[in-house]
Design an enzyme around this catalytic site. Structure first.
Site, PDB file in Angstrom:
ATOM      1  N   SER A  46       0.810  -1.212   0.000  1.00  0.00           N
ATOM      2  CA  SER A  46       0.000   0.000   0.000  1.00  0.00           C
ATOM      3  C   SER A  46       0.854   1.277   0.000  1.00  0.00           C
ATOM      4  O   SER A  46       1.655   1.472  -0.898  1.00  0.00           O
ATOM      5  CB  SER A  46      -0.953  -0.074   1.189  1.00  0.00           C
ATOM      6  OG  SER A  46      -1.856   0.982   1.191  1.00  0.00           O
ATOM      7  N   HIS A  92      -7.564  -5.534  -0.046  1.00  0.00           N
ATOM      8  CA  HIS A  92      -6.323  -4.770   0.138  1.00  0.00           C
ATOM      9  C   HIS A  92      -5.387  -5.402   1.175  1.00  0.00           C
ATOM     10  O   HIS A  92      -4.188  -5.513   0.960  1.00  0.00           O
ATOM     11  CB  HIS A  92      -6.706  -3.351   0.568  1.00  0.00           C
ATOM     12  CG  HIS A  92      -5.606  -2.356   0.491  1.00  0.00           C
ATOM     13  ND1 HIS A  92      -5.023  -1.965  -0.702  1.00  0.00           N
ATOM     14  CD2 HIS A  92      -4.963  -1.644   1.451  1.00  0.00           C
ATOM     15  CE1 HIS A  92      -4.082  -1.064  -0.470  1.00  0.00           C
ATOM     16  NE2 HIS A  92      -4.023  -0.852   0.831  1.00  0.00           N
TER      17      HIS A  92
END
Ligand SMILES: *[C@@H]1O[C@H](CO)[C@@H](O)[C@H](O)[C@H]1NC(C)=O
Ligand SMILES: *[C@@H]1O[C@H](CO)[C@@H](O)[C@H](O)[C@H]1NC(C)=O
Ligand SMILES: *[C@@H]1O[C@H](CO)[C@@H](O)[C@H](O)[C@H]1NC(C)=O
Ligand SMILES: *[C@@H]1O[C@H](CO)[C@@H](O)[C@H](O)[C@H]1NC(C)=O
Length: 385
Positions: A157, A360
């Site tokens: 990320s 994610h």
């Protein structure tokens, strides 16, 4: 009912920042899990003191690996999977010297040579600064300490955003990074469907929160750990909170190993700055990955132009491996494809997870993460040693 109680308590505790409760530290976790651990303090050029954790490989180690956490996370985020299948341990067991970075402002990096975390100025940073100051400070320190010329980078990320920023802004670091495994990489987020982005960005963009009114967001220890330890001892409660927290940013998943929930809630979120979030919001609103937008007048002063310049991803020149999931709310497949297009032939391999719903955070928390993710990362590193 339990879930509603949990949410209400969480929100109240967050708003009023009631009590600080800390569970184990990263070092305690690593040692508990049966590995050697060290912490190192590294000062950035602009005065922040970062606490970096190391699982030291021996002298004949195969190389050095830096693992860099994402948005409002810390070195501990990668340790949630326990003693056997956490990524840092697996990389260590393959014979690498493993370093776990911590960006300025999180639980471990709240010290500065002159600023205090209770000042606005302390929080006046974005992932731009993680890329321009934090990463180079860590990389240079690690290379000097281990007497190596380059290292392997694994990022999740925002850790990947910081690397993209560094390699475009300061291209000499391309030589210091042998390979980059980018998990859920964020170079574009204009198609994000994460509730944090969709609801948080309009709020942050409102006048009350205007930059330079910078402040800390999602500090660790202010509510979740407190909630779990004092109010939420039954499993259904922590599971409900856990699902809620995960789906707010990451996406709903059919892969997340929910028995990790206690670990996840103990270690996440770990704090960050409002400016960092606002910078992502600007990318979300405007599309292009530009430097921070201060408004027309200040941009003219900072950048000598009214619109901030774009990051020059074309300058990136390292072996890149891209991992992304079909159900990632924060960085959707459409946005990852835009980044892939920009990076062109620098990308050596693309790994797309499209079975069930892969979110994610599943790059850290999925069932069978050892074979699904970690094994592939290791293969990539081994082929670029
Ligand atoms: C050092 O690391 C190498 C490579 O992983 C391994 O083969 C060796 O057994 C290790 N030696 C010690 C003393 O741990
Ligand atoms: C913070 O950094 C300063 C300056 O290096 C140092 O004197 C101090 O001990 C550090 N404080 C903590 C809590 O680590
Ligand atoms: C600012 O931009 C103008 C127009 O692009 C250019 O002519 C000028 O040289 C720039 N000034 C500086 C200090 O870079
Ligand atoms: C889920 O996590 C638990 C706790 O660490 C572990 O024992 C279990 O093997 C994991 N399940 C899978 C399918 O990975």
């Amino acid at each position: 009912m339990t879930m509603i109680k949990c949410i209400v308590i969480s929100v109240l505790l967050t708003l009023f920042k009631i009590e600080t409760y800390f569970s184990k530290t990263a070092i305690e976790r690593i040692i508990n899990d049966g590995y050697p651990a060290e912490s190192h303090h590294i000062q950035t050029e602009d005065g922040f003191i970062l606490e970096v954790h190391r699982i030291p490989g021996n002298k004949s180690s195969k190389g050095v690996v830096l693992i860099q956490h994402g948005f409002i996370a810390s070195s501990e985020s990668f340790l949630c999977n326990g003693a056997h299948v956490s990524l840092p341990y697996q990389v260590y067991q393959y014979g690498f010297d493993v370093w776990l970075g911590n960006f300025r402002g999180n639980t471990y990096s709240r010290n500065h040579s002159s600023l205090k975390p209770d000042s606005r100025k302390f929080w006046d940073y974005s992932f731009h600064d993680h890329g321009l100051y934090d990463l180079p400070a860590m990389i240079d320190y690690i290379l000097k300490y281990t007497k190596k010329k380059s290292l392997h980078f694994i990022g999740h990320s925002m850790g990947t955003t910081a690397l993209l920023v560094l390699l475009s802004e300061n291209p000499k670091y391309n030589k210091k990074v042998k390979s980059a495994n980018l998990l859920a990489p964020v170079g574009y987020i204009s198609n994000s469907i994460s509730p944090i982005v969709r609801l948080g960005c309009p709020l942050l963009g409102s006048t009350y929160f205007q930059i330079p009114n910078t402040f800390e967001i999602f500090q660790q220890g202010t509510y979740l750990e407190y909630l779990l330890s004092h109010n939420c001892q039954d499993d259904s409660c922590s599971l409900a909170t856990c699902r809620l927290i995960l789906s707010l940013n990451s996406g709903t998943s059919s892969h997340t190993n929910e028995s990790l929930c206690n670990n996840i809630l103990e270690t996440n979120p770990a704090g960050g700055s409002s400016k960092q979030f606002e910078h992502y919001c600007q990318w979300f609103r405007k599309g292009a990955p530009r430097k921070f937008d201060y408004g027309i007048l200040k941009n003219q002063i900072f950048y000598n132009r009214t619109i901030p310049p774009e990051y020059k991803f074309e300058k990136i020149n390292v072996l890149i491996y891209i991992f992304y999931g079909n159900a990632d709310y924060f960085v959707t497949p459409v946005d990852v494809k835009k980044l892939l297009h920009r990076l062109g032939n620098k990308v050596k391999r693309v790994i797309y997870y499209d079975e069930g719903k892969f979110s994610h955070n599943d790059f850290m928390f999925a069932n069978n993460v050892d074979t699904l993710v970690n094994g592939v990362v290791l293969e990539n590193i081994l082929e670029s040693v």
